[in-house]
Design a protein around this motif. Structure first.
Motif, short mmCIF file in Angstrom:
data_model
loop_
_atom_site.label_atom_id
_atom_site.label_comp_id
_atom_site.label_asym_id
_atom_site.label_seq_id
_atom_site.Cartn_x
_atom_site.Cartn_y
_atom_site.Cartn_z
N THR A 17 0.83 -1.21 0.00
CA THR A 17 0.00 0.00 0.00
C THR A 17 0.86 1.25 0.00
OG1 THR A 17 -0.13 -0.12 2.41
CG2 THR A 17 -1.92 -1.11 1.16
N PRO A 19 0.29 5.85 -0.11
CA PRO A 19 1.58 6.28 0.42
C PRO A 19 1.98 5.50 1.68
CG PRO A 19 0.18 8.17 -0.07
CD PRO A 19 -0.69 6.95 -0.12
N SER A 38 -0.95 11.55 3.61
CA SER A 38 -1.45 10.68 2.54
C SER A 38 -2.09 11.51 1.42
CB SER A 38 -2.46 9.68 3.10
OG SER A 38 -1.85 8.82 4.05
N ASN A 39 -2.90 12.48 1.78
CA ASN A 39 -3.55 13.30 0.76
C ASN A 39 -2.55 14.08 -0.07
OD1 ASN A 39 -6.11 12.46 1.57
ND2 ASN A 39 -6.40 14.18 2.96
N LEU A 41 0.29 13.19 -0.98
CA LEU A 41 1.10 12.32 -1.83
C LEU A 41 0.28 11.60 -2.89
CD1 LEU A 41 3.52 10.87 0.87
CD2 LEU A 41 4.09 12.47 -0.99
N GLN A 42 -0.89 12.07 -3.16
CA GLN A 42 -1.71 11.47 -4.22
C GLN A 42 -1.25 12.01 -5.58
OE1 GLN A 42 -3.85 8.99 -3.52
NE2 GLN A 42 -3.21 9.24 -1.38
N LEU A 43 -0.04 11.65 -5.94
CA LEU A 43 0.60 12.13 -7.16
C LEU A 43 1.18 10.95 -7.93
CD1 LEU A 43 2.62 15.06 -5.53
CD2 LEU A 43 0.51 15.30 -6.83
N ASP A 44 1.29 11.10 -9.24
CA ASP A 44 1.93 10.07 -10.05
C ASP A 44 3.44 10.26 -10.13
OD1 ASP A 44 -0.54 8.89 -10.66
OD2 ASP A 44 -0.86 10.25 -12.36
N ASN A 90 5.29 8.42 -1.67
CA ASN A 90 4.33 7.74 -2.53
C ASN A 90 5.05 6.61 -3.28
OD1 ASN A 90 5.77 9.10 -4.52
ND2 ASN A 90 4.04 10.33 -5.23
N SER A 91 4.31 5.90 -4.10
CA SER A 91 4.88 4.73 -4.78
C SER A 91 6.04 5.12 -5.70
CB SER A 91 3.79 4.02 -5.58
OG SER A 91 4.32 2.89 -6.25
#
Length: 217
Positions: A17, A19, A38-39, A41-44, A90-91
């Protein structure tokens, strides 16, 4: 997490899972920290995030207060450039490197993996850090921090080089240093900084790097 090892990264089990948040065990956090990081880091694209930080000075002796009074007035001692007890990736950010290296300053290593445009500071949430209460513990903790920087410089110089940002500081940025209480504290700050640098350099020359100085206060 702590000291260069993360169970989810090194073979005990695997988390998928993102971020992903890395938090020091002795740190308190604001209720919105997990959601805030978490919010953000909602980036590609690759990104890492840090919270703000608050220092709990209750029960702290006057030498430690004096040190942090000066330390906190330095304009470059800000989240994203110093450890605040937590960071998140993030990933795409975590894909920047493989396993965490076995070094003292894993958070310093992570900071150096991300450029200025990839570092996110979430001002609304924070960690609550309890500084050492005694001068002896402060010296131990600051020596450990300096050791981590020396180790990074030797083993990962490219990573340490990216700690420095392009910000140019003017006299107005050092205004807090000119306050009477801060000026009065500066000699003690300078003495502690000099002492911890010498202790860390000696320890590093003796290859006593991973002896873990702790805050015993």
């Amino acid at each position: 997490r702590g000291g260069g090892g993360n169970a989810d990264e090194q073979g005990q089990f695997t988390l998928k899972t993102f971020p992903r948040i890395y938090l020091d065990a002795d740190i308190e956090v604001s209720p919105d920290l997990v959601g805030g990081l978490s919010n953000a880091l909602q980036l590609d694209t690759p990104a890492a995030a840090w919270s703000n930080v608050r220092y709990d000075m209750s029960g702290v002796g006057w030498p430690v207060r004096a040190f942090y009074r000066v330390w906190g007035a330095m304009p470059y001692n800000r989240p994203g450039r110093i450890g605040v007890g937590v960071y998140a990736m993030n990933s795409a950010g975590r894909a920047k490197f493989g396993e965490f290296p076995e070094i003292v300053s894993d958070d310093g290593y992570v900071r150096g993996m991300f450029g200025e445009g990839e570092r996110i500071i979430v001002e609304a949430c924070y960690t609550r850090v309890k500084p050492p209460r005694t001068l002896a513990s402060l010296v131990a903790v600051r020596t450990r921090s300096r050791l981590g920087a020396y180790e990074l410089r030797e083993k990962h110089p490219d990573v340490l080089a990216r700690h420095h940002d392009s910000t140019t500081y003017g006299w107005q940025d050092y205004g807090k240093l000119l306050q009477p209480a801060t000026l009065a504290s500066f000699p003690l700050y300078a003495a502690i900084t000099f002492l911890t640098k010498r202790r860390a350099r000696l320890r590093y020359q003796q290859q006593s790097i991973h002896h873990w100085d702790r805050d015993a206060s």
